[in-house]
Design an enzyme around this catalytic site. Structure first.
Site, mmCIF file in Angstrom:
data_model
loop_
_atom_site.group_PDB
_atom_site.id
_atom_site.type_symbol
_atom_site.label_atom_id
_atom_site.label_comp_id
_atom_site.label_asym_id
_atom_site.label_seq_id
_atom_site.Cartn_x
_atom_site.Cartn_y
_atom_site.Cartn_z
ATOM 1 N N PHE A 239 0.844 -1.205 0.000
ATOM 2 C CA PHE A 239 0.000 0.000 0.000
ATOM 3 C C PHE A 239 0.876 1.251 0.000
ATOM 4 O O PHE A 239 0.544 2.252 0.619
ATOM 5 C CB PHE A 239 -0.928 -0.004 1.220
ATOM 6 C CG PHE A 239 -1.820 -1.217 1.284
ATOM 7 C CD1 PHE A 239 -2.942 -1.320 0.475
ATOM 8 C CD2 PHE A 239 -1.527 -2.278 2.134
ATOM 9 C CE1 PHE A 239 -3.761 -2.441 0.517
ATOM 10 C CE2 PHE A 239 -2.339 -3.406 2.189
ATOM 11 C CZ PHE A 239 -3.454 -3.493 1.378
ATOM 12 N N GLY B 50 -4.221 10.462 -10.856
ATOM 13 C CA GLY B 50 -3.362 9.887 -11.888
ATOM 14 C C GLY B 50 -2.403 8.920 -11.224
ATOM 15 O O GLY B 50 -2.696 8.376 -10.165
ATOM 16 N N CYS C 248 -0.973 3.650 -10.227
ATOM 17 C CA CYS C 248 -1.810 2.682 -9.509
ATOM 18 C C CYS C 248 -3.307 2.877 -9.723
ATOM 19 O O CYS C 248 -3.975 1.964 -10.206
ATOM 20 C CB CYS C 248 -1.483 2.722 -8.027
ATOM 21 S SG CYS C 248 0.134 2.021 -7.719
ATOM 22 N N LYS D 4 1.560 13.926 -8.872
ATOM 23 C CA LYS D 4 1.324 14.495 -7.536
ATOM 24 C C LYS D 4 2.665 15.032 -7.038
ATOM 25 O O LYS D 4 3.706 14.750 -7.658
ATOM 26 C CB LYS D 4 0.753 13.446 -6.587
ATOM 27 C CG LYS D 4 1.713 12.297 -6.304
ATOM 28 C CD LYS D 4 1.161 11.419 -5.205
ATOM 29 C CE LYS D 4 2.232 10.491 -4.680
ATOM 30 N NZ LYS D 4 1.785 9.693 -3.554
HETATM 31 C C1 UDX Z 1 -1.715 4.998 -4.405
HETATM 32 C C2 UDX Z 1 -2.221 4.488 -3.057
HETATM 33 O O1 UDX Z 1 -2.444 5.597 -2.174
HETATM 34 C C3 UDX Z 1 -1.259 3.486 -2.453
HETATM 35 O O2 UDX Z 1 -1.795 2.950 -1.259
HETATM 36 C C4 UDX Z 1 -1.025 2.362 -3.480
HETATM 37 O O3 UDX Z 1 -0.117 1.416 -2.978
HETATM 38 C C5 UDX Z 1 -0.529 2.937 -4.780
HETATM 39 O O4 UDX Z 1 -1.457 3.903 -5.265
HETATM 40 P P1 UDX Z 1 0.050 6.802 -5.236
HETATM 41 O O5 UDX Z 1 -0.363 6.432 -6.628
HETATM 42 O O6 UDX Z 1 1.490 6.933 -4.924
HETATM 43 O O7 UDX Z 1 -0.533 5.751 -4.190
HETATM 44 O O8 UDX Z 1 -0.606 8.222 -4.934
HETATM 45 P P2 UDX Z 1 -1.720 8.862 -3.996
HETATM 46 O O9 UDX Z 1 -1.069 9.736 -3.016
HETATM 47 O O10 UDX Z 1 -2.643 7.848 -3.469
HETATM 48 O O11 UDX Z 1 -2.471 9.800 -5.075
HETATM 49 C C6 UDX Z 1 -3.020 9.254 -6.266
HETATM 50 C C7 UDX Z 1 -3.649 10.332 -7.122
HETATM 51 O O12 UDX Z 1 -4.824 10.842 -6.510
HETATM 52 C C8 UDX Z 1 -2.757 11.550 -7.380
HETATM 53 O O13 UDX Z 1 -2.875 11.936 -8.733
HETATM 54 C C9 UDX Z 1 -3.317 12.626 -6.470
HETATM 55 O O14 UDX Z 1 -3.091 13.932 -6.945
HETATM 56 C C10 UDX Z 1 -4.797 12.263 -6.496
HETATM 57 N N1 UDX Z 1 -5.522 12.739 -5.302
HETATM 58 C C11 UDX Z 1 -5.242 12.225 -4.076
HETATM 59 C C12 UDX Z 1 -6.534 13.686 -5.450
HETATM 60 O O15 UDX Z 1 -6.814 14.172 -6.555
HETATM 61 N N2 UDX Z 1 -7.211 14.079 -4.337
HETATM 62 C C13 UDX Z 1 -6.960 13.588 -3.096
HETATM 63 O O16 UDX Z 1 -7.646 13.996 -2.142
HETATM 64 C C14 UDX Z 1 -5.940 12.627 -2.966
#
Ligand code: UDX
Length: 432
Positions: A152, A257, A260, A320
């Protein structure tokens, strides 16, 4: 404990380094000779806070090794983590050929009991298939157990997420393997949930899909707020204070984006389809996410009237903050749409510009945010890097041709930006 980690990608590298940091003997394997050579020269192929330090320290203390020799790594380890890629096929299903390949090699080489752990994100039933494949090719007829231990980790905080997880999930159907996995993870002193293998596999897809849905939900609410004149940040705050809902992942913006969420949501929809379930909720999540990017482009178009020939400064390219990763970044679709309209783009990102250059050659890359704003007709914010939150807006204003900021991540207070003399458009808030 002696551990082999097959795959030195994001998950594999963090897993290998962190298990070494916990005192285990770890050997990390990849077929990419160049990558292994770099790692052996202390060059870390990804940008991840804290990772370089622990890789170098554990290598120095001889607990962490990198090699391309999968066979001898298997022989010398009791636990083998499969962390190879499961990229999406054209159909959206995960390509499991790398997982199968490793499983077959393990079966052909192992000459003593092994715990084989799938850590790559895989569809439900993969554990069964891995076990079947190993059984079929089990050359030395030795005992083994297959375990599912989904990761995770978030990019940008992967080391902390590994060392201080909310929970560790272990899908395991043998007492012997359960004891080994318990011993391995006990030093973290965090809750360990033991389940059957299929449930562990589903926990991974369900967790990511739920988070993606939470983001699309708040983006849908943002659209309602825009129409009604409400403020999505206040709505999210009011919702998030309810402990059952929680504050996290309620930031409205240009959508999710990364490697994952988009991939896992698509794969989960395909998995459901295959077993005869139409996962309409997740399809809607995807649709809202796609629309969110298109709607952002429409906002820019509306504010500029004619986009053709206009200079647009782009702040943020990574999917991000705190990562250089641009895989499935919302910035890609937004930039493509603006280029199609004939905009001239100038961009700055603290970490992702090298990666961006491989995708977009026809962007002017700038060395700081102010250069990106220079002579621009609009400045758009696509990633909420901290350094963008502290910009000198007066200086930005003096550089731009037209004082327009379109903020896809709601990093500014609308009143403050308005006071600085800008037209300001953001997501789900009353625009100034
Ligand atoms: C995610 C999961 O959180 C993690 O547990 C898994 O193992 C892999 O996928 P990650 O892809 O690194 O992790 O990024 P995360 O911080 O979860 O953000 C994913 C996307 O959602 C980003 O593009 C972020 O900008 C977007 N996001 C996140 C939003 O638009 N709004 C939010 O409130 C949170």
């Amino acid at each position: 404990m002696k551990i082999a980690v097959a795959g030195a990608g994001y998950v594999g590298l963090v897993t290998a380094a962190c298990f070494a940091e916990l005192g285990n003997d770890v050997i990390c394997i990849d077929i990419d000779e160049e990558k292994i050579k770099k790692l052996n020269n202390n060059q870390i192929p990804i940008y991840e806070p804290g990772l370089e330090e622990i890789v170098i320290r554990n290598k120095k203390e001889d607990r962490l090794k990198f090699t391309t020799d999968l066979k001898s790594a298997i022989k010398n380890s009791e636990i083998i983590f499969i962390c190879v890629g499961t990229p999406p096929k054209e159909s959206g299903e995960a390509d499991l050929s790398y997982v199968e390949n490793v499983a077959r090699t393990i079966a052909e080489v192992m000459d003593s009991y092994k715990v084989i752990v799938e850590k790559s994100t895989v569809p439900v039933h993969t554990g069964d298939k891995v076990a079947k494949s190993i059984k079929a090719y089990n050359k030395h007829k030795v005992d083994f157990d297959v375990v599912s231990n989904p990761e995770f980790l978030r990019e940008g905080s992967a080391v902390t997420d590994f060392m201080q997880p909310d929970r560790v999930v272990i899908g395991c159907e043998s007492e012997k393997a359960e004891q080994i996995m318990k011993k391995l993870y006990e030093p973290l002193k965090k809750p360990i949930l033991f389940t059957d293998i299929k449930s562990a596999e589903i926990i991974k897809h369900a967790s990511n899909s739920f988070l993606a849905t939470k983001i699309s939900f708040i983006n849908a609410i943002a659209n309602i707020c825009e129409i009604t004149g409400a403020d999505v940040e206040k709505v999210a705050e009011g919702m998030g204070l309810d402990k059952r809902i929680g504050k996290q992942f309620l930031n409205a913006g240009i959508g999710y984006g990364g490697f994952c969420f988009p991939k896992d949501a698509e794969a989960f929809i395909r998995i459901a389809e295959k077993i005869g379930y139409d996962f309409k909720l997740l399809k809607a999540t995807q649709e809202i996410n796609t629309n969110q990017k298109a709607d952002f482009v429409k906002k820019i178009e509306k504010a500029l009237w004619v986009v053709k020939g206009k200079a647009i400064g782009v702040l943020g390219l990574a999917f991000k903050p705190n990562t250089d990763d641009m895989r499935f970044a919302p910035s890609i679709d937004i930039i493509k749409a603006l280029q199609k309209e004939g905009a001239k783009l100038k961009a700055y990102d603290p970490e992702a510009m090298e990666r961006s250059k491989a995708i977009f050659k026809d962007i002017e890359y700038c060395s700081n945010p102010y250069d990106a704003a220079k002579d621009a007709d609009a400045l758009i914010i696509l990633t909420e890097w901290n350094e963008f939150k502290e910009l000198d807006l007066n200086r930005i204003k003096s550089l731009m041709k037209h004082n327009l900021i379109v903020d896809g991540r709601n990093i500014y207070n609308p009143e403050d930006v308005k006071k600085s003399g800008f037209s300001y458009i953001s997501i789900g808030r009353r625009d100034a």
